[in-house]
Design a protein around this motif. Structure first.
Motif, PDB file in Angstrom:
ATOM      1  N   VAL A 221       0.963  -1.302   0.082  1.00 26.61           N
ATOM      2  CA  VAL A 221      -0.095   0.073   0.144  1.00 26.61           C
ATOM      3  C   VAL A 221       0.914   1.340  -0.049  1.00 26.61           C
ATOM      4  O   VAL A 221       1.873   1.516   0.780  1.00 26.61           O
ATOM      5  N   THR A 222       0.652   2.250  -1.090  1.00 24.02           N
ATOM      6  CA  THR A 222       1.441   3.333  -1.264  1.00 24.02           C
ATOM      7  C   THR A 222       0.563   4.518  -1.527  1.00 24.02           C
ATOM      8  O   THR A 222      -0.293   4.488  -1.991  1.00 24.02           O
ATOM      9  N   VAL A 223       0.740   5.600  -0.724  1.00 21.74           N
ATOM     10  CA  VAL A 223       0.165   6.650  -0.676  1.00 21.74           C
ATOM     11  C   VAL A 223       1.210   7.839  -1.204  1.00 21.74           C
ATOM     12  O   VAL A 223       1.953   8.499  -0.672  1.00 21.74           O
ATOM     13  N   PRO A 224       0.715   8.184  -2.755  1.00 21.74           N
ATOM     14  CA  PRO A 224       1.731   9.129  -3.283  1.00 21.74           C
ATOM     15  C   PRO A 224       1.263  10.494  -2.859  1.00 21.74           C
ATOM     16  O   PRO A 224       0.318  10.654  -2.466  1.00 21.74           O
ATOM     17  N   GLY A 225       2.283  11.340  -3.093  1.00 19.94           N
ATOM     18  CA  GLY A 225       2.181  12.776  -2.484  1.00 19.94           C
ATOM     19  C   GLY A 225       0.820  13.435  -3.280  1.00 19.94           C
ATOM     20  O   GLY A 225       0.112  14.064  -2.702  1.00 19.94           O
ATOM     21  N   GLY A 226       0.773  12.990  -4.808  1.00 21.74           N
ATOM     22  CA  GLY A 226      -0.274  13.583  -5.400  1.00 21.74           C
ATOM     23  C   GLY A 226      -1.912  13.055  -4.910  1.00 21.74           C
ATOM     24  O   GLY A 226      -2.825  13.916  -5.362  1.00 21.74           O
ATOM     25  N   ALA A 227      -1.896  12.075  -4.066  1.00 27.36           N
ATOM     26  CA  ALA A 227      -3.062  11.489  -3.647  1.00 27.36           C
ATOM     27  C   ALA A 227      -3.746  12.588  -2.708  1.00 27.36           C
ATOM     28  O   ALA A 227      -4.870  12.637  -2.394  1.00 27.36           O
ATOM     29  N   TRP A 228      -2.772  13.506  -1.928  1.00 29.13           N
ATOM     30  CA  TRP A 228      -3.421  14.575  -1.067  1.00 29.13           C
ATOM     31  C   TRP A 228      -3.541  15.761  -1.538  1.00 29.13           C
ATOM     32  O   TRP A 228      -4.494  16.645  -1.088  1.00 29.13           O
ATOM     33  N   VAL A 229      -3.171  15.989  -3.037  1.00 30.62           N
ATOM     34  CA  VAL A 229      -3.218  17.356  -3.593  1.00 30.62           C
ATOM     35  C   VAL A 229      -4.273  17.378  -4.954  1.00 30.62           C
ATOM     36  O   VAL A 229      -5.367  17.906  -5.052  1.00 30.62           O
TER      37      VAL A 229
END
Length: 848
Positions: free
Chosen positions: A341-349
């Motif tokens: 499971v990976t949360v890329p930085g773009g997933a917050w923006v």
């Protein structure tokens, strides 16, 4: 802009809480969908990369040969070697009451650097009588952690082991669908029959020449190590790049999510603009300009959209991070490995940015229309008549977009073309809706459907007089039913296409043994293999006993080739031959050898065939590309030089619907119990030999196909989750639109009550409107979703190099469609409670 207009916009939010909450809810759901797509896309990419090579992570080279302790120490001291870790690998027969399966056994690596396995439950084995098994092995053997299993093979006594843990293979494709277990090093040595470790993983110093290090290791072990990257690609049949591309399909789904969210927001904006006509008229009458009204509406909507986008982004990331580990604990659910499971930085923006941008785009046209409303007309509640010219322009633009979509989707294989075509298709459909809805209402009128009932006439009249509001209510229904059809059809069809890989590949289903097998297959074992449920045919491959080929080599010197010669009879072998087997006609005066720079004889060289009985002259050598047998000659010459043959290999063809994993393990177990085909090198497509401890070589397309099926299943599981989420978002948007559509007509409904329409009649009228909305959604949405499913399946099948197989699973769709319509009816009935029971005078007195 004057502060009073901002205050007015805020007052609108407070006065119309239902409308505001609906917009926030759709923005929240849209941001959840986009953020979930981004997180799952990045996680899928990591899961695929991890599944291809997790079992050799941190290693650059792998050496598969029996190694003494002194050799391991010498390799560790080799220049350029950073870390060496060794372990034992062998095959064995696992037995419990009534069940026998072949199983792959490893011990854990001697170096922590290469201990890639984890434990889903329990712990690692610590005593020689303990074992840890994968969930697949436990299911196949029908046992649980804490039970006992017997392991053994021909020539050794069975030993009972207690299962103390469940192995987490971290999504390894090579281990996902086979029986696999972990023993202590001592127990693994005892089971293998050798005191030597037979697999070594090597990491190379940074900056060192890997090929040079491999050459130095070869001088120590007499076997050249392979690059782990090559092993990873071989484990999935060279499909590593295609699987990585397939994982990106999930990530690309975010683009489709943007279109869905944008269209839902457009629908809500159209409905809300219709409901705020009086407020806009009052502002215009008080002196507000069109620009001021436009800015006020934009301020109100963008603030609500931003609020929903922020909440939805946080919720989407948290939901995915929470649900993936939970799904991994449910044995029957295909789930992502938790550590993937990976949360890329773009997933917050990006979800916030895209959702707000979608709100702005969806708001543009309705806001301009609202700002241009004439105060007198709005105050009289006179709706703008349906404009045929505007509908024709909209339909023409929609037709152009549909033509562009058809051009892009005609031969779409790349994800970019597929997504662009889908976007144009959805946009074109949305532009065609006003004319389509009006035509449906006109047809109903001409057929006499509406003339026989006043409620039907009013329902059709609302559609003709308010096309904007009608599109706003119908568009979410179209999206909901399109996604329902798309989701079920594409998931089933992609899985069906993936399972068709066996028929598309050139490999035999299963290949047992090798040309160097020390113990040939006996008739009893052949009969046992033929009796396995799921095996269609067993074809023995006969090698002439003690046959050699003699002639002048490439350098002119006399060469005696003893690698094995198959007595080839294409007619007998044809049913189990690989579809791309390079020899289809065997001439009696020819000997066929693999085309290779290391071939002992040149093309066309004269050779003789020698056996225990006699020697035959006058043969010519023919080099064949892709031949995976050491040599092939006609049956008659081989049996003239030798009276006996050895069955060192067997080709198995399986029934189309067979459980390939179970058949593979059962067949392997039978051969291991017999002790035949032992100490073989790897046949085509099989697992490479691991030194003297390897028991039997197993190849063919089934092992590779199981690895690919595991990868496709992983991607399919994530895609299914996203499709389900998209369906929920679309259905929620449809219900919100239905709610707002009814709540936004309170004044009209109160007027009908004041004119004498009773509550049952009003309910009947509103239900007809809801039913008409649902019917149009079904008629337009289901064909649209089915078409997109076919195109998507074709693109995915092309990315895997297989034929497109459509799986039409109509039952879930037939069940879901009535359920969604019932949900729409219930929501609409709840929304109409107020206009049905509140006094008309009170409603008419309120400022809408």
């Amino acid at each position: 802009m004057p502060t009073s207009l901002f205050a007015t916009a805020w007052a609108e939010v407070r006065a119309h809480r239902t409308r505001s909450l609906a917009l926030v809810l759709v923005a929240v759901l849209g941001a959840v969908l986009i953020s979930a797509a981004l997180v799952l896309g990045a996680s899928m990419q990591r899961a695929v990369d991890q599944g291809i090579g997790v079992d050799v992570e941190n290693a650059d080279l792998i050496l598969e040969a029996g190694l003494s302790t002194s050799q391991v120490k010498e390799i560790a001291g080799t220049d350029g070697v950073e870390v060496v870790g060794t372990h034992v690998r062998t095959r064995a027969v696992a037995q419990v009451v009534g069940v026998t399966r072949g199983i792959l056994i490893d011990s854990q690596s001697s170096s922590d650097e290469f201990r890639w396995q984890r434990w889903s439950r329990g712990r690692a084995p610590a005593a020689p009588t303990e074992i840890a098994l994968t969930r697949h092995a436990l299911d196949q053997l029908r046992i649980h952690v804490g039970d006992e299993v017997a392991l053994g093979r021909a020539g050794t006594e069975r030993t009972n082991f207690r299962v103390v843990g469940e192995v987490d293979t971290r999504g390894s494709f090579r281990h996902a669908a086979i029986a696999y277990g972990i023993l202590t090093p001592d127990a693994a040595h005892e089971l293998s029959g050798s005191r030597r470790d037979n697999v070594a993983l090597v990491s190379v110093d940074a900056g060192a020449d890997r090929d040079a290090v491999a050459d130095r290791i070869e001088t120590v072990a007499s076997v050249k190590p392979r690059a782990t990257a090559d092993l990873a690609r071989a484990g999935v049949g060279g499909q590593a790049e295609r699987l990585a591309d397939l994982a990106s399909v999930v990530k690309a789904f975010a683009a489709t999510a943007v279109v869905v969210v944008g269209l839902l927001l457009l629908a809500l904006c159209l409905i809300s603009m219709e409901s705020r006509r009086r407020a806009v008229a009052l502002l215009r009458s008080a002196g507000a300009s069109r620009a001021q009204v436009l800015l006020g509406v934009a301020f109100e909507t963008l603030v609500l959209g931003l609020t929903g986008a922020v909440l939805g982004t946080l919720l989407g990331v948290l939901v995915v991070r929470g649900l993936v580990p939970a799904a991994a604990q449910v044995s029957f659910l295909p789930a992502l490995p938790p550590d993937a499971v990976t949360v890329p930085g773009g997933a917050w923006v990006w979800p916030v940015v895209v959702t707000v941008a979608a709100v702005a785009v969806a708001l543009l046209v309705p806001a301009i229309l609202a700002s241009s409303v004439r105060p007198a007309r709005a105050m009289r509640e006179v709706a703008a008549p349906f404009s045929t010219r505007a509908a024709i322009i909209s339909a023409g633009l929609g037709a152009v977009l549909l033509a562009g979509a058809g051009f892009l989707l005609a031969d779409a294989v790349a994800a970019t073309a597929l997504i662009a075509g889908a976007v144009l298709l959805l946009a074109g459909m949305a532009l065609l809706l006003p004319l389509l809805i009006a035509r449906i209402a006109t047809v109903l009128q001409r057929l006499g459907f509406v003339r026989r009932d006043a409620g039907r006439s009013l329902a059709a009249g609302w559609i003709l007089e308010r096309p904007g509001r009608a599109v706003g209510e119908v568009l979410p229904a179209v999206l909901a039913f399109a996604l329902i059809a798309f989701s079920w059809l594409v998931v089933g069809s992609v899985n069906e296409s993936a399972t068709s890989r066996l028929s598309a590949t050139g490999q035999a289903d299963l290949v047992l043994g090798s040309p160097t097998a020390a113990v040939p297959l006996g008739q009893d074992t052949l009969d046992a293999l033929a009796g396995v449920d799921g095996v269609d045919q067993v074809t023995p491959v006969p090698f002439g006993q003690k046959v050699s080929i003699i002639g002048r080599g490439v350098d002119g010197k006399k060469v005696k080739f003893t690698g094995g010669t198959v007595a080839g009879d294409v007619a007998e072998l044809d049913r189990s031959l690989p579809s791309d087997f390079p020899v289809r006609t065997i001439e009696e005066d020819r000997i066929y050898l693999p085309a290779s720079p290391d071939s002992p004889f040149a093309e066309g060289a004269k050779v003789s065939l020698k056996g225990p009985d006699r020697t035959l002259e006058g043969f010519r050598v023919v080099h064949v590309d892709g031949l995976d047998l050491p040599s092939v000659a006609s049956v008659d010459p081989v049996f003239q030089v030798t009276e006996f043959n050895d069955i060192r290999m067997a080709w198995l063809s399986l029934d189309p619907g067979a459980d390939r994993s179970r058949v593979l393990e059962e067949v392997t177990g039978i051969v291991l119990q017999s002790g035949e085909l032992s100490n073989g090198a790897s046949p085509r497509g099989g697992v490479q030999p691991v030194g003297t401890a390897e028991v039997v070589a197993v190849g063919g397309s089934v092992p590779i196909d199981l690895s690919i099926a595991a990868a496709v299943g992983l991607v399919g599981a994530a895609a299914s989750g996203l499709f389900l989420l998209a369906v929920l978002v679309a259905v929620a948007g449809m219900l919100c639109a239905g709610w707002l559509g009814i709540r936004g007509r309170l004044r009209e409904q109160a007027m009908l009550r004041a004119l004498g329409l009773e509550r049952p009649g009003l309910r009947h009228l509103l239900m007809l409107r809801v039913l008409l909305t649902g019917v149009i959604g079904v008629l337009v949405g289901l064909p649209l979703g089915a078409a997109l499913a076919v195109l998507t399946t074709r693109a995915v099948a092309a990315s895997l190099g297989v034929t497109t197989e459509l799986s039409v699973t109509w039952l879930p769709i037939v069940v879901l469609v009535p359920l969604v319509l019932m949900a729409l009816r219930i929501v609409s009935a709840t929304a109409m409670d107020r206009p049905s029971y509140v006094r008309p005078a009170r409603v008419l007195a309120e400022e809408m």
